[in-house]
Scaffold this motif. Structure first.
Motif, PDB file in Angstrom:
ATOM      1  N   ARG A  94       9.388 -25.382  27.774  1.00  0.00           N
ATOM      2  CA  ARG A  94       9.300 -26.799  27.688  1.00  0.00           C
ATOM      3  C   ARG A  94       8.291 -26.908  26.741  1.00  0.00           C
ATOM      4  N   LEU A  95       7.163 -26.311  26.798  1.00  0.00           N
ATOM      5  CA  LEU A  95       5.656 -26.414  26.618  1.00  0.00           C
ATOM      6  C   LEU A  95       6.516 -26.137  24.750  1.00  0.00           C
ATOM      7  N   ARG A  96       7.381 -25.156  25.278  1.00  0.00           N
ATOM      8  CA  ARG A  96       7.679 -24.657  23.131  1.00  0.00           C
ATOM      9  C   ARG A  96       8.259 -26.081  22.886  1.00  0.00           C
TER      10      ARG A  96
ATOM     11  N   ILE B 168       3.364 -26.285  21.500  1.00  0.00           N
ATOM     12  CA  ILE B 168       2.987 -25.507  22.505  1.00  0.00           C
ATOM     13  C   ILE B 168       2.893 -23.740  22.559  1.00  0.00           C
ATOM     14  N   TRP B 169       2.649 -22.525  22.114  1.00  0.00           N
ATOM     15  CA  TRP B 169       2.651 -21.730  22.277  1.00  0.00           C
ATOM     16  C   TRP B 169       2.982 -20.984  23.822  1.00  0.00           C
TER      17      TRP B 169
ATOM     18  N   GLY C 217       0.206 -24.676  39.904  1.00  0.00           N
ATOM     19  CA  GLY C 217      -0.211 -23.866  40.299  1.00  0.00           C
ATOM     20  C   GLY C 217      -1.468 -23.925  39.467  1.00  0.00           C
ATOM     21  N   LYS C 218      -2.027 -22.289  39.445  1.00  0.00           N
ATOM     22  CA  LYS C 218      -3.967 -22.369  38.964  1.00  0.00           C
ATOM     23  C   LYS C 218      -3.500 -21.787  37.494  1.00  0.00           C
ATOM     24  N   LEU C 219      -4.688 -22.700  36.499  1.00  0.00           N
ATOM     25  CA  LEU C 219      -4.575 -22.249  35.055  1.00  0.00           C
ATOM     26  C   LEU C 219      -5.482 -21.405  35.014  1.00  0.00           C
TER      27      LEU C 219
ATOM     28  N   GLU D  37       2.466 -31.673  35.006  1.00  0.00           N
ATOM     29  CA  GLU D  37       1.496 -32.027  33.824  1.00  0.00           C
ATOM     30  C   GLU D  37       1.129 -30.917  33.293  1.00  0.00           C
ATOM     31  N   LEU D  38       1.840 -30.244  33.225  1.00  0.00           N
ATOM     32  CA  LEU D  38       1.211 -29.399  32.434  1.00  0.00           C
ATOM     33  C   LEU D  38       0.779 -29.150  30.975  1.00  0.00           C
ATOM     34  N   GLU D  39       1.795 -30.246  30.411  1.00  0.00           N
ATOM     35  CA  GLU D  39       1.051 -30.035  29.071  1.00  0.00           C
ATOM     36  C   GLU D  39      -0.063 -31.226  28.814  1.00  0.00           C
TER      37      GLU D  39
END
Length: 418
Positions: free
Chosen positions: A350-352, A356-357, A395-397, A412-414
């Motif tokens: 999804r990020l790619r 986003i790498w 989770g935790k970043l 909401e990662l992006e």
């Protein structure tokens, strides 16, 4: 075990650990020349040998000693391109582009091939940026071409260079100079190499470019072209100097520059590195008003330059020019296997898709080994996905630079990473 095959002498592998330096330089080159209106042309790696024999000149070292030439299966003489100007002109003529609005501006970034002794900054397969401006006869075109070279060097962070310029005349004034050279070199015939003895009557100008030490020593006291320039060439050269002064580009006149290719006329120039550790010409070029006619077109003025990328990178390193660090993953997902691995895979995908790498484990490593690998990659963030994170969708970043952890919903990662 089969015997390993290694790269050929005079060639170099550009490995992933250093290719980012090339990408940075090429990006700067493209942006710089594009600001002056140059558009990219991509050319074949090999051409008919006659193209370079006629264009570059059969008395030059390039044609006489350095070309990779062979017969193909049809018995045709083929040559790997030793430079980019002749085949650019061939393409412009073949496709009728010289009928377009002028001036026509083209650039290329390509590999070229010359069979010569490999040394620092000089390989048998090397890479070159070249620009060509066709159709403009005035000194302003020469000035702009030199200004592009000046801008390229400044934009990659090189400061310790000296611009050297000269005029090598035109077909009207050069014959008298040739006769003067013949008279001079005939009195030193015993000191010339066999190649230059052959050049003497055909093209004495090439003796000035000979790398043989005895020929170079004799050439030091040879007549200078500036003593034979016609009024038109004198005026053109004077206008080049005025134009450079107007742009604030410092220059020195070097009456010994002739360049190593026969197609040059009037203005020739070189940017010479003056810093420690990487002496020599970084960029060189000039005007070539007779080449297009020589290759079958109508008389058309043109001017350009070539810049070796290997030499450029070497000079940048010698000067400590800044190159942005290589890219690293934005995030590495560590998982526990099973469904957590599936989630890591889908989050990364999804990020790619957003540019986003993102990385996740592909080797079946344990959690500790995954964290170690993420650190080796230089990932900016890591996220461990366990059963709890899988169930809760968050989770935790962990920011690897300082260890700070932030809880983030995976939906909401992006926004959290941008």
């Amino acid at each position: 075990m089969a015997e390993k095959i290694t790269a050929q002498k005079g060639t170099k592998d550009i490995l992933p650990a250093e290719s980012y330096r090339w990408l940075h330089v090429e990006d700067v080159l493209r942006k710089t020349v594009s600001a002056y209106g140059y558009k990219e042309i991509r050319l074949p790696t090999f051409e008919a040998t006659e193209l370079f024999a006629r264009g570059v000149g059969d008395t030059t070292d390039v044609v006489g000693k350095e070309m990779y030439t062979f017969l193909d299966k049809g018995g045709r003489s083929i040559t790997l391109r030793p430079e980019g100007t002749s085949n650019t002109v061939r393409a412009l003529l073949e496709h009728g582009l010289l009928g377009d609005a002028m001036p026509l501006k083209a650039y290329y970034i390509q590999s070229c091939f010359r069979y010569e002794k490999p040394q620092s900054g000089r390989l048998r397969e090397f890479h070159q940026l070249g620009i060509e401006m066709v159709g403009a006869a005035g000194a302003d075109a020469d000035v702009q071409t030199i200004a592009v070279g000046d801008a390229v060097l400044k934009n990659v962070g090189i400061r310790s260079v000296r611009l050297e310029i000269n005029s090598i005349g035109c077909p009207h004034c050069r014959p008298a100079y040739h006769e003067a050279l013949k008279s001079y070199f005939r009195t030193h015939l015993d000191a010339l190499c066999d190649t230059c003895k052959d050049r003497l009557d055909r093209n004495p100008l090439r003796i000035l470019d000979c790398k043989c030490p005895t020929c170079a020593e004799v050439a030091k006291d040879a007549p200078l072209m500036r003593e034979f320039l016609c009024e038109e060439c004198k005026d053109h050269f004077a206008d080049v100097k005025k134009g450079l002064d107007n742009l604030g580009i410092q220059w020195v006149e070097n009456p010994t520059i002739v360049r190593g290719l026969d197609y040059y006329t009037k203005t020739v120039f070189e940017f010479v590195h003056t810093g420690a550790g990487a002496q020599g010409t970084v960029c060189g070029g000039g005007r070539y008003d007779g080449l297009i006619e020589e290759l079958g077109g109508k008389p058309t003025p043109a001017v350009g330059f070539g810049l070796g990328i290997e030499r450029l990178l070497m000079v940048m390193e010698a000067e400590g020019a800044k190159i942005p660090a290589d890219a690293v993953p934005k995030i590495y997902f560590c998982d526990m296997g099973g469904e957590t691995r599936m989630l890591a895979q889908s989050l990364a995908a999804r990020l790619r898709a957003k540019g986003i790498w993102a990385e996740h484990d592909l080797m079946g490593r344990g959690l500790k080994a995954q964290m170690k690998y993420a650190n080796k990659l230089g990932a900016e963030y890591t996220a461990v996905i366990g059963e709890t994170e899988l169930a809760e969708g968050k989770g935790k970043l962990k920011r690897m630079s300082d260890g700070i952890e932030t809880e983030v919903a995976y939906a909401e990662l992006e926004s959290a990473l941008l």
